[in-house]
Design a protein around this motif. Structure first.
Motif, PDB file in Angstrom:
ATOM      1  N   ILE A 145       0.838  -1.204   0.000  1.00 16.32           N
ATOM      2  CA  ILE A 145       0.000   0.000   0.000  1.00 16.32           C
ATOM      3  C   ILE A 145       0.873   1.255   0.000  1.00 16.32           C
ATOM      4  CG2 ILE A 145      -1.702   1.305   1.317  1.00 16.32           C
ATOM      5  CD1 ILE A 145      -2.827  -1.331   2.305  1.00 16.32           C
ATOM      6  N   LEU A 146       1.946   1.240   0.800  1.00 13.78           N
ATOM      7  CA  LEU A 146       2.820   2.409   0.887  1.00 13.78           C
ATOM      8  C   LEU A 146       3.504   2.702  -0.448  1.00 13.78           C
ATOM      9  CD1 LEU A 146       4.485   1.828   4.395  1.00 13.78           C
ATOM     10  CD2 LEU A 146       2.639   3.405   3.806  1.00 13.78           C
ATOM     11  N   THR A 147       3.994   1.663  -1.126  1.00 17.83           N
ATOM     12  CA  THR A 147       4.662   1.876  -2.418  1.00 17.83           C
ATOM     13  C   THR A 147       3.682   2.340  -3.481  1.00 17.83           C
ATOM     14  OG1 THR A 147       4.414  -0.503  -2.868  1.00 17.83           O
ATOM     15  CG2 THR A 147       6.528   0.246  -1.973  1.00 17.83           C
ATOM     16  N   SER A 148       2.435   1.879  -3.414  1.00 16.37           N
ATOM     17  CA  SER A 148       1.435   2.342  -4.373  1.00 16.37           C
ATOM     18  C   SER A 148       1.103   3.816  -4.178  1.00 16.37           C
ATOM     19  CB  SER A 148       0.162   1.502  -4.250  1.00 16.37           C
ATOM     20  OG  SER A 148      -0.464   1.711  -2.992  1.00 16.37           O
ATOM     21  N   MET A 149       1.368   4.334  -2.958  1.00 14.48           N
ATOM     22  CA  MET A 149       1.142   5.748  -2.673  1.00 14.48           C
ATOM     23  C   MET A 149       2.402   6.585  -2.865  1.00 14.48           C
ATOM     24  SD  MET A 149      -1.121   5.198   0.802  1.00 14.48           S
ATOM     25  CE  MET A 149      -1.222   6.947   1.156  1.00 14.48           C
ATOM     26  N   GLY A 150       3.458   5.945  -3.348  1.00 14.79           N
ATOM     27  CA  GLY A 150       4.704   6.660  -3.586  1.00 14.79           C
ATOM     28  C   GLY A 150       5.561   6.827  -2.347  1.00 14.79           C
ATOM     29  N   ILE A 151       5.314   6.045  -1.308  1.00 17.97           N
ATOM     30  CA  ILE A 151       6.078   6.122  -0.058  1.00 17.97           C
ATOM     31  C   ILE A 151       7.062   4.960  -0.008  1.00 17.97           C
ATOM     32  CG2 ILE A 151       5.919   6.185   2.463  1.00 17.97           C
ATOM     33  CD1 ILE A 151       3.047   7.164   2.154  1.00 17.97           C
ATOM     34  N   HIS A 152       8.254   5.214   0.514  1.00 19.26           N
ATOM     35  CA  HIS A 152       9.276   4.173   0.593  1.00 19.26           C
ATOM     36  C   HIS A 152       8.834   3.047   1.523  1.00 19.26           C
ATOM     37  CE1 HIS A 152      12.246   6.404  -1.705  1.00 19.26           C
ATOM     38  NE2 HIS A 152      12.018   7.475  -0.949  1.00 19.26           N
ATOM     39  N   ARG A 153       9.348   1.850   1.228  1.00 15.44           N
ATOM     40  CA  ARG A 153       9.057   0.692   2.079  1.00 15.44           C
ATOM     41  C   ARG A 153       9.607   0.914   3.489  1.00 15.44           C
ATOM     42  NH1 ARG A 153       7.633  -3.909  -0.861  1.00 15.44           N
ATOM     43  NH2 ARG A 153       7.840  -3.652  -3.123  1.00 15.44           N
ATOM     44  N   VAL A 154       8.872   0.387   4.460  1.00 17.84           N
ATOM     45  CA  VAL A 154       9.297   0.491   5.858  1.00 17.84           C
ATOM     46  C   VAL A 154       9.856  -0.857   6.299  1.00 17.84           C
ATOM     47  CG1 VAL A 154       8.536   0.901   8.219  1.00 17.84           C
ATOM     48  CG2 VAL A 154       7.562   2.249   6.346  1.00 17.84           C
ATOM     49  N   PRO A 155      11.057  -0.892   6.870  1.00 18.34           N
ATOM     50  CA  PRO A 155      11.636  -2.166   7.345  1.00 18.34           C
ATOM     51  C   PRO A 155      11.005  -2.606   8.659  1.00 18.34           C
ATOM     52  CG  PRO A 155      13.146  -0.370   7.820  1.00 18.34           C
ATOM     53  CD  PRO A 155      12.004   0.233   7.045  1.00 18.34           C
ATOM     54  N   TRP A 156       9.755  -3.063   8.576  1.00 14.65           N
ATOM     55  CA  TRP A 156       8.973  -3.342   9.781  1.00 14.65           C
ATOM     56  C   TRP A 156       9.643  -4.344  10.711  1.00 14.65           C
ATOM     57  CZ3 TRP A 156       5.201  -0.179  10.965  1.00 14.65           C
ATOM     58  CH2 TRP A 156       4.494   0.483   9.952  1.00 14.65           C
ATOM     59  N   LEU A 157      10.189  -5.418  10.166  1.00 15.94           N
ATOM     60  CA  LEU A 157      10.683  -6.509  11.001  1.00 15.94           C
ATOM     61  C   LEU A 157      12.199  -6.605  11.037  1.00 15.94           C
ATOM     62  CD1 LEU A 157       8.110  -9.272   9.961  1.00 15.94           C
ATOM     63  CD2 LEU A 157       7.945  -7.602  11.815  1.00 15.94           C
ATOM     64  N   THR A 158      12.901  -5.702  10.370  1.00 17.46           N
ATOM     65  CA  THR A 158      14.362  -5.752  10.342  1.00 17.46           C
ATOM     66  C   THR A 158      15.010  -4.529  10.985  1.00 17.46           C
ATOM     67  OG1 THR A 158      14.318  -4.788   8.104  1.00 17.46           O
ATOM     68  CG2 THR A 158      14.434  -7.197   8.269  1.00 17.46           C
ATOM     69  N   ASP A 159      14.240  -3.530  11.324  1.00 16.33           N
ATOM     70  CA  ASP A 159      14.752  -2.351  12.012  1.00 16.33           C
ATOM     71  C   ASP A 159      14.246  -2.379  13.464  1.00 16.33           C
ATOM     72  OD1 ASP A 159      15.933   0.553  11.783  1.00 16.33           O
ATOM     73  OD2 ASP A 159      13.991   0.777  12.774  1.00 16.33           O
TER      74      ASP A 159
END
Length: 298
Positions: A145-159
């Motif tokens: 959803i974020l990439t479809s809105m032009g927002i960078h991916r969030v490293p949810w489980l690795t950060d």
């Protein structure tokens, strides 16, 4: 006549005693087997060196001193405290907000209430697996959803920061359905006459909430906070499935660390110390909350 009545009274008394014993004895046996015996065994093991294979060997305060100097244990305690401190007010606020929205709905109240309550019915394991798929860094639903809105991916489980945020979101999601129902019960007991008096005096919605609704909900809020804190202090399966304590032990909780010491490292004596520490923290926090309940009531 009296000779015939007395045997009947004795039989009825013995029958009543039999019913009482039949109800009490299984309960006592259950608690003695699954609560009291493990608890006191845990106290004994915390002073021993035991790994399920050898006989427990008394080592005195060695395990307790090891816990005091164990940085990994204190780091896990800090992570547990962080999850509890952030998730508790979020859960209460979200649950209360949803409860008030549902309480004042005119249509579809039962449907929405049932839909929200299903978040509590869903198994923690199943919910954690679903959230792991949603929070996946590459193919996750949320990042899609974020990439479809032009927002960078969030490293949810690795950060470390975002992994902790994902765990907190899951904790709140799992508990909000139950406490929504608790707050709905509390809202139904709010005195409507006070509302009418407040409206007549010209109070707005914000004043009605903070001066009428919230004070009458205070016993429900204190009760809910005790249950929420005790639940979040025992956070384990969510972390084990979402991050397995990573990255770099940034999300490892104290209960997860206890299981690691007890079942993977087979250091049962040291794991017993951690278990007693968790029990003492939960007891102290609950007593403080009960004191607050008494303070607010006075």
């Amino acid at each position: 006549m009296e000779s015939t009545i007395r045997p009947k009274l004795r039989r009825s008394k013995s029958t009543n005693k039999g019913i009482v014993y039949a109800a009490i004895v299984p309960t006592i046996l259950f608690f003695a087997t699954f609560f009291y015996y493990p608890f006191f065994t845990n106290i004994v093991w915390m002073f021993t060196d035991y790994n399920f294979l050898n006989h427990p060997k008394f080592v005195g305060l060695k395990n307790i001193l090891k816990f005091i100097h164990d940085q990994n244990a204190w780091h896990a305690l800090r992570n547990t405290a962080l999850i509890t401190i952030i998730s508790t007010p979020l859960t209460l606020c979200v649950s209360l907000g949803i409860a008030m929205a549902v309480f004042y709905m005119k249509l579809g109240k039962s449907v929405i209430r049932g839909a929200v309550f299903t978040t509590y019915i869903v198994s923690t394991i199943v919910a954690s697996i679903i959230f792991k798929v949603w929070f996946n860094d590459e193919l996750g639903y949320i990042n899609g959803i974020l990439t479809s809105m032009g927002i960078h991916r969030v490293p949810w489980l690795t950060d470390p920061f975002w992994a902790m945020a994902a765990i907190i979101v899951l904790c709140v999601w799992l508990q909000m359905g139950y406490f929504m129902v608790v707050f709905l019960a509390g809202l139904s007991n709010v005195d409507s006459q006070l509302f009418e008096a407040g409206v007549i005096d010209g109070a707005n919605k914000r004043q009605l909430f903070f001066h009428i609704t919230l004070p009458q909900l205070m016993p429900v809020i204190i009760f809910s906070s005790i249950i929420v804190v005790a639940t979040f202090l025992k956070t384990y399966p969510q972390v084990a499935i979402l991050t397995n304590g990573g990255p770099y032990r940034s999300t490892e909780t104290i209960l997860m660390y206890m299981f690691d010491q007890g079942f993977q490292s087979r250091n049962v004596g040291y794991a017993s110390v951690i278990g007693i520490v968790i029990f003492m923290i939960t007891m102290v926090v609950s007593l403080l909350q009960l004191k607050l309940t008494k303070f607010f009531s006075e």
